[in-house]
Write a protein that holds these residues in place. Structure first.
Motif, PDB file in Angstrom:
ATOM      1  N   LYS A 176       0.843  -1.190   0.000  1.00 29.29           N
ATOM      2  CA  LYS A 176       0.000   0.000   0.000  1.00 29.29           C
ATOM      3  C   LYS A 176       0.879   1.241   0.000  1.00 29.29           C
ATOM      4  N   THR A 177       0.334   2.331  -0.527  1.00 30.30           N
ATOM      5  CA  THR A 177       1.106   3.577  -0.639  1.00 30.30           C
ATOM      6  C   THR A 177       0.262   4.761  -0.161  1.00 30.30           C
ATOM      7  N   PRO A 178      -0.047   4.843   1.124  1.00 32.23           N
ATOM      8  CA  PRO A 178      -0.877   5.942   1.617  1.00 32.23           C
ATOM      9  C   PRO A 178      -0.118   7.263   1.740  1.00 32.23           C
ATOM     10  N   LEU A 179      -0.788   8.354   1.469  1.00 40.72           N
ATOM     11  CA  LEU A 179      -0.332   9.722   1.725  1.00 40.72           C
ATOM     12  C   LEU A 179       1.108   9.969   1.269  1.00 40.72           C
ATOM     13  N   PHE A 180       2.069  10.089   2.196  1.00 36.73           N
ATOM     14  CA  PHE A 180       3.454  10.406   1.855  1.00 36.73           C
ATOM     15  C   PHE A 180       4.036   9.414   0.855  1.00 36.73           C
ATOM     16  N   ARG A 185       9.196   6.731  -1.762  1.00 34.43           N
ATOM     17  CA  ARG A 185       9.040   5.351  -1.324  1.00 34.43           C
ATOM     18  C   ARG A 185       9.424   5.170   0.135  1.00 34.43           C
ATOM     19  N   HIS A 186      10.262   6.068   0.661  1.00 35.17           N
ATOM     20  CA  HIS A 186      10.713   5.951   2.051  1.00 35.17           C
ATOM     21  C   HIS A 186      10.554   7.301   2.758  1.00 35.17           C
ATOM     22  N   PRO A 187       9.326   7.715   3.027  1.00 31.91           N
ATOM     23  CA  PRO A 187       9.122   9.020   3.668  1.00 31.91           C
ATOM     24  C   PRO A 187       9.728   9.105   5.064  1.00 31.91           C
ATOM     25  N   MET A 188       9.849   7.972   5.748  1.00 34.13           N
ATOM     26  CA  MET A 188      10.464   7.994   7.067  1.00 34.13           C
ATOM     27  C   MET A 188      11.917   8.453   6.968  1.00 34.13           C
ATOM     28  N   TYR A 189      12.625   7.986   5.951  1.00 32.31           N
ATOM     29  CA  TYR A 189      14.016   8.403   5.760  1.00 32.31           C
ATOM     30  C   TYR A 189      14.096   9.881   5.388  1.00 32.31           C
ATOM     31  N   MET A 247      13.890  11.244  -2.141  1.00 31.59           N
ATOM     32  CA  MET A 247      13.536  12.587  -2.581  1.00 31.59           C
ATOM     33  C   MET A 247      12.423  12.512  -3.630  1.00 31.59           C
ATOM     34  N   PRO A 248      11.408  13.377  -3.540  1.00 24.26           N
ATOM     35  CA  PRO A 248      10.340  13.365  -4.554  1.00 24.26           C
ATOM     36  C   PRO A 248      10.893  13.699  -5.934  1.00 24.26           C
ATOM     37  N   ARG A 249      10.334  13.070  -6.951  1.00 17.51           N
ATOM     38  CA  ARG A 249      10.688  13.392  -8.325  1.00 17.51           C
ATOM     39  C   ARG A 249       9.840  14.552  -8.807  1.00 17.51           C
ATOM     40  N   LEU A 250      10.464  15.459  -9.564  1.00 19.88           N
ATOM     41  CA  LEU A 250       9.734  16.598 -10.086  1.00 19.88           C
ATOM     42  C   LEU A 250       8.759  16.174 -11.180  1.00 19.88           C
ATOM     43  N   ARG A 251       9.125  15.119 -11.879  1.00 20.74           N
ATOM     44  CA  ARG A 251       8.215  14.580 -12.887  1.00 20.74           C
ATOM     45  C   ARG A 251       8.479  13.104 -13.038  1.00 20.74           C
ATOM     46  N   LYS A 252       7.462  12.374 -13.455  1.00 21.92           N
ATOM     47  CA  LYS A 252       7.583  10.930 -13.593  1.00 21.92           C
ATOM     48  C   LYS A 252       8.444  10.603 -14.805  1.00 21.92           C
ATOM     49  N   ARG A 253       9.119   9.438 -14.683  1.00 21.65           N
ATOM     50  CA  ARG A 253       9.905   8.954 -15.802  1.00 21.65           C
ATOM     51  C   ARG A 253       8.981   8.441 -16.906  1.00 21.65           C
ATOM     52  N   HIS A 254       9.441   8.580 -18.142  1.00 22.92           N
ATOM     53  CA  HIS A 254       8.702   7.986 -19.248  1.00 22.92           C
ATOM     54  C   HIS A 254       9.001   6.501 -19.305  1.00 22.92           C
TER      55      HIS A 254
END
Length: 255
Positions: A176-180, A185-189, A247-254
């Motif tokens: 599951k991938t809730p919220l953060f 993938r590792h919001p705790m880190y 780190m969040p990606r600014l845009r998804k990979r193609h």
């Protein structure tokens, strides 16, 4: 049923439950101390306190302490080590034991840490101080929320012991991938990184800690990813392609 056998069947799960509760309380104390240690609040010894030694020796001691934590934390999370531990302790207590030993190693780090008081930066502006202090606390909130978004008590070993005590079968892991987890993938880190770096007064000792723990977090995430791919297969690989690791990606990979 033999009364003595029935008593044993009730006593052993209760003993493991009590063990897991103690491990969790030790973890909770250590976690709260880590907040105070890095933030310099409400603890007797912070990251900038302790016996003064020459900075090369302090850097060596502190570096070895972080390596000790990294080795223990990473090795005990590997499947081969878990299998070896199964010969020594009940599977229901494996996670609690991991949490306990990690907490004790962190405690040793707090105890033996040597300050390196040279100032790297010190922010004077009140608004900037408030901003960095806010980010520090935000980082810890992210860490805590991230654990509850998945399964806080399972992550720290309590759920396994409670289920064992209740004789409830263990359920298969659910992806599951809730919220953060939609963002990284590792919001705790990510929360740890924010908390370790957000300070209005960065000393050389704090910088060493932030650098060392940051390196470990990225390395540990790589090891953890292998286990998650093994557990969830192609579904997790798609998640890796779509969402940044820490780190969040600014845009998804193609694709």
């Amino acid at each position: 049923m033999n009364p003595s056998k029935q008593t044993n069947n009730l006593t052993v799960p209760l003993a493991w439950l009590l063990y897991s509760i103690v491990c969790y309380l030790i973890f909770l104390t250590t976690f709260l101390y880590l907040i105070g240690f890095t933030g310099g609040v409400l603890v007797p010894k912070t990251i900038n306190d302790g016996p003064a030694v020459d900075w090369p020796l302090a850097a060596l001691i502190n570096g070895l302490l972080m390596i000790m934590f990294g080795i223990q934390h990473s090795l005990m999370a590997r499947r081969s080590v878990k299998n070896a531990m199964a010969a020594l302790i009940a599977p229901v207590a494996e996670r609690s034991t991991y949490v306990l030993l990690s907490s004790l190693v962190l405690g040793v780090m707090f105890w033996l840490w040597r300050p390196i008081p040279y100032t790297v930066w010190e922010i004077e502006a009140a608004w900037a101080k408030a901003l960095l202090s806010g980010l520090f606390w935000l980082g810890w909130v992210i860490v805590l929320l991230a654990t509850f978004l998945i399964s806080h008590f399972e992550l720290f070993g309590l759920k396994q012991a409670i289920d064992h005590w209740r004789n409830t079968p263990q359920k298969a892991a659910i992806f599951k991938t809730p919220l953060f987890y939609h963002l990284v993938r590792h919001p705790m880190y990510l929360g740890f990184l924010i908390a370790f770096w957000a300070t209005p007064h960065m000393t050389a000792g704090h910088l060493l800690f932030a650098l060392g723990m940051s390196v470990y977090l990225f390395m540990g995430a790589r090891f953890e990813e292998r286990d998650l791919v093994r557990l969830f297969g192609e579904r997790y690989r798609r998640y890796q392609r779509d969402v940044g690791m820490i780190m969040p990606r600014l845009r998804k990979r193609h694709r």
